[in-house]
Scaffold this motif. Structure first.
Motif, PDB file in Angstrom:
ATOM      1  N   GLU A  97       0.830  -1.206   0.000  1.00 20.50           N
ATOM      2  CA  GLU A  97       0.000   0.000   0.000  1.00 20.50           C
ATOM      3  C   GLU A  97       0.863   1.254   0.000  1.00 20.50           C
ATOM      4  O   GLU A  97       0.607   2.218  -0.726  1.00 20.50           O
ATOM      5  CB  GLU A  97      -0.916  -0.012   1.235  1.00 20.50           C
ATOM      6  CG  GLU A  97      -1.977   1.062   1.195  1.00 20.50           C
ATOM      7  CD  GLU A  97      -2.751   1.170   2.510  1.00 20.50           C
ATOM      8  OE1 GLU A  97      -3.519   2.126   2.645  1.00 20.50           O
ATOM      9  OE2 GLU A  97      -2.572   0.301   3.390  1.00 20.50           O
ATOM     10  N   LEU A  98       1.904   1.250   0.829  1.00 21.21           N
ATOM     11  CA  LEU A  98       2.808   2.404   0.898  1.00 21.21           C
ATOM     12  C   LEU A  98       3.601   2.527  -0.400  1.00 21.21           C
ATOM     13  O   LEU A  98       3.814   3.634  -0.913  1.00 21.21           O
ATOM     14  CB  LEU A  98       3.752   2.269   2.101  1.00 21.21           C
ATOM     15  CG  LEU A  98       4.732   3.419   2.319  1.00 21.21           C
ATOM     16  CD1 LEU A  98       4.000   4.748   2.490  1.00 21.21           C
ATOM     17  CD2 LEU A  98       5.605   3.139   3.550  1.00 21.21           C
ATOM     18  N   LYS A  99       4.017   1.393  -0.939  1.00 24.07           N
ATOM     19  CA  LYS A  99       4.768   1.425  -2.197  1.00 24.07           C
ATOM     20  C   LYS A  99       3.937   2.074  -3.306  1.00 24.07           C
ATOM     21  O   LYS A  99       4.453   2.897  -4.073  1.00 24.07           O
ATOM     22  CB  LYS A  99       5.187   0.010  -2.610  1.00 24.07           C
ATOM     23  CG  LYS A  99       6.054   0.009  -3.861  1.00 24.07           C
ATOM     24  CD  LYS A  99       6.555  -1.377  -4.202  1.00 24.07           C
ATOM     25  CE  LYS A  99       7.335  -1.333  -5.506  1.00 24.07           C
ATOM     26  NZ  LYS A  99       7.888  -2.643  -5.847  1.00 24.07           N
ATOM     27  N   ARG A 104       3.157   6.675  -6.764  1.00 24.94           N
ATOM     28  CA  ARG A 104       2.232   7.722  -7.219  1.00 24.94           C
ATOM     29  C   ARG A 104       2.817   9.119  -6.992  1.00 24.94           C
ATOM     30  O   ARG A 104       2.734   9.990  -7.855  1.00 24.94           O
ATOM     31  CB  ARG A 104       0.906   7.573  -6.449  1.00 24.94           C
ATOM     32  CG  ARG A 104      -0.184   8.575  -6.840  1.00 24.94           C
ATOM     33  CD  ARG A 104      -1.303   8.596  -5.815  1.00 24.94           C
ATOM     34  NE  ARG A 104      -0.850   9.173  -4.553  1.00 24.94           N
ATOM     35  CZ  ARG A 104      -1.526   9.105  -3.412  1.00 24.94           C
ATOM     36  NH1 ARG A 104      -2.682   8.461  -3.347  1.00 24.94           N
ATOM     37  NH2 ARG A 104      -1.052   9.650  -2.316  1.00 24.94           N
ATOM     38  N   ASP A 105       3.435   9.338  -5.808  1.00 24.28           N
ATOM     39  CA  ASP A 105       3.825  10.701  -5.422  1.00 24.28           C
ATOM     40  C   ASP A 105       5.290  11.048  -5.708  1.00 24.28           C
ATOM     41  O   ASP A 105       5.652  12.222  -5.752  1.00 24.28           O
ATOM     42  CB  ASP A 105       3.517  10.932  -3.942  1.00 24.28           C
ATOM     43  CG  ASP A 105       2.010  10.895  -3.671  1.00 24.28           C
ATOM     44  OD1 ASP A 105       1.236  11.163  -4.617  1.00 24.28           O
ATOM     45  OD2 ASP A 105       1.605  10.595  -2.530  1.00 24.28           O
ATOM     46  N   PHE A 106       6.149  10.032  -5.872  1.00 19.05           N
ATOM     47  CA  PHE A 106       7.566  10.314  -6.146  1.00 19.05           C
ATOM     48  C   PHE A 106       8.036   9.730  -7.475  1.00 19.05           C
ATOM     49  O   PHE A 106       9.134  10.024  -7.912  1.00 19.05           O
ATOM     50  CB  PHE A 106       8.458   9.778  -5.017  1.00 19.05           C
ATOM     51  CG  PHE A 106       8.179  10.400  -3.676  1.00 19.05           C
ATOM     52  CD1 PHE A 106       8.664  11.665  -3.360  1.00 19.05           C
ATOM     53  CD2 PHE A 106       7.415   9.728  -2.733  1.00 19.05           C
ATOM     54  CE1 PHE A 106       8.402  12.251  -2.130  1.00 19.05           C
ATOM     55  CE2 PHE A 106       7.141  10.303  -1.494  1.00 19.05           C
ATOM     56  CZ  PHE A 106       7.636  11.567  -1.195  1.00 19.05           C
ATOM     57  N   GLY A 107       7.253   8.872  -8.092  1.00 16.63           N
ATOM     58  CA  GLY A 107       7.645   8.268  -9.368  1.00 16.63           C
ATOM     59  C   GLY A 107       8.154   6.856  -9.203  1.00 16.63           C
ATOM     60  O   GLY A 107       7.810   5.980  -9.987  1.00 16.63           O
ATOM     61  N   GLY A 136      -3.456  13.497   2.284  1.00 21.99           N
ATOM     62  CA  GLY A 136      -3.520  12.348   1.402  1.00 21.99           C
ATOM     63  C   GLY A 136      -2.344  12.189   0.450  1.00 21.99           C
ATOM     64  O   GLY A 136      -2.245  11.189  -0.251  1.00 21.99           O
ATOM     65  N   LYS A 137      -1.439  13.172   0.433  1.00 20.77           N
ATOM     66  CA  LYS A 137      -0.284  13.105  -0.456  1.00 20.77           C
ATOM     67  C   LYS A 137       0.994  12.940   0.361  1.00 20.77           C
ATOM     68  O   LYS A 137       1.152  13.579   1.399  1.00 20.77           O
ATOM     69  CB  LYS A 137      -0.216  14.407  -1.272  1.00 20.77           C
ATOM     70  CG  LYS A 137       0.785  14.389  -2.406  1.00 20.77           C
ATOM     71  CD  LYS A 137       0.613  15.657  -3.268  1.00 20.77           C
ATOM     72  CE  LYS A 137       1.846  15.979  -4.095  1.00 20.77           C
ATOM     73  NZ  LYS A 137       2.309  14.900  -4.944  1.00 20.77           N
ATOM     74  N   HIS A 152       3.095  21.027  12.632  1.00 24.62           N
ATOM     75  CA  HIS A 152       2.675  21.653  11.373  1.00 24.62           C
ATOM     76  C   HIS A 152       1.445  20.971  10.787  1.00 24.62           C
ATOM     77  O   HIS A 152       1.139  21.143   9.603  1.00 24.62           O
ATOM     78  CB  HIS A 152       3.833  21.620  10.365  1.00 24.62           C
ATOM     79  CG  HIS A 152       5.085  22.258  10.891  1.00 24.62           C
ATOM     80  ND1 HIS A 152       5.324  23.609  10.808  1.00 24.62           N
ATOM     81  CD2 HIS A 152       6.137  21.726  11.559  1.00 24.62           C
ATOM     82  CE1 HIS A 152       6.494  23.890  11.379  1.00 24.62           C
ATOM     83  NE2 HIS A 152       7.003  22.767  11.851  1.00 24.62           N
ATOM     84  N   GLY A 153       0.780  20.157  11.604  1.00 29.01           N
ATOM     85  CA  GLY A 153      -0.447  19.511  11.157  1.00 29.01           C
ATOM     86  C   GLY A 153      -0.246  18.414  10.126  1.00 29.01           C
ATOM     87  O   GLY A 153      -1.173  18.072   9.387  1.00 29.01           O
ATOM     88  N   LEU A 154       0.957  17.849  10.080  1.00 27.70           N
ATOM     89  CA  LEU A 154       1.249  16.789   9.110  1.00 27.70           C
ATOM     90  C   LEU A 154       1.377  15.453   9.833  1.00 27.70           C
ATOM     91  O   LEU A 154       1.746  15.413  11.005  1.00 27.70           O
ATOM     92  CB  LEU A 154       2.551  17.109   8.366  1.00 27.70           C
ATOM     93  CG  LEU A 154       2.551  18.458   7.654  1.00 27.70           C
ATOM     94  CD1 LEU A 154       3.950  18.800   7.170  1.00 27.70           C
ATOM     95  CD2 LEU A 154       1.568  18.446   6.497  1.00 27.70           C
TER      96      LEU A 154
END
Ligand code: MN
Length: 189
Positions: A97-99, A104-107, A136-137, A152-154
């Motif tokens: 799932e993380l992969k 999706r987000d780093f290529g 979500g990103k 920082h709310g992350l």
């Protein structure tokens, strides 16, 4: 309430040869312990006394009058998150799932590792590099000294400690080699 050190999720020598038992004994037994001890002293008789670590971080962040409390609470939290960001069986490929999210987000996972390493190596002075989720990103961020994505709310997902005390006994000034070892052999996906 008084805070207690969490147990390491592995033996102090379990991350060898990438992090020595000597480094872990200082890092866990001295540096991390000092943050917990200092925090417990600082909150006595204050409004922070009955709060969780996360609540203390939220309430003290960006308030100069609470800088010492923030620094010690955030460092306690960051270290507990870091201990769990590593495993004696770490490295390899992220869980599916993380992969998928990383691709999706780093290529690609390789691209993620490059960017994460660049952030960790370029953090000037003491601090941390993080994989975080922001609405979500996935994003990479670095923080200085005790600063933490929680302020920082992350949502933190993984971190590496790049204070010199995390690696100097084993790697001296070679922070890049330490971060590579973290990514290739220790990271707990
Ligand atoms: Mn540390």
């Amino acid at each position: 309430m008084s805070f207690e050190m969490i147990d390491l999720p592995y033996e102090q020598n379990a991350l060898e040869p990438y992090i020595s038992a000597n480094t872990m004994s200082y890092h866990y037994g001295k540096h991390y312990k000092t943050y917990i001890d200092n925090l417990n002293k600082l909150i006595v008789g204050t409004k922070f006394e009955k709060m969780s670590l996360e609540e203390i971080i939220g309430e003290s962040a960006k308030k100069p009058e609470y800088a010492s409390i923030f620094n010690n609470a955030a460092q306690a939290w960051n270290h507990e998150f870091f201990w769990n960001s590593m495993s004696p069986n770490g490295g390899g490929e992220p869980i599916t799932e993380l992969k998928d999210m990383i691709v999706r987000d780093f290529g690609s996972v390789e691209k993620f590792k490059e960017e994460f390493k660049a952030a960790a190596v370029s953090q000037f002075g003491s601090g941390w590099a993080w994989l975080v989720e922001d609405a979500g990103k996935l994003k990479i961020m670095k923080t200085g000294n005790a600063d933490t994505p929680l302020a920082h709310g992350l949502r933190p997902i993984l971190t590496v400690d790049v204070w010199e005390h995390a690696y100097y006994l084993d790697y001296q000034n070679r922070r890049a080699d330490f971060v590579s070892a973290f990514l290739e052999h220790l990271i707990n996906w």
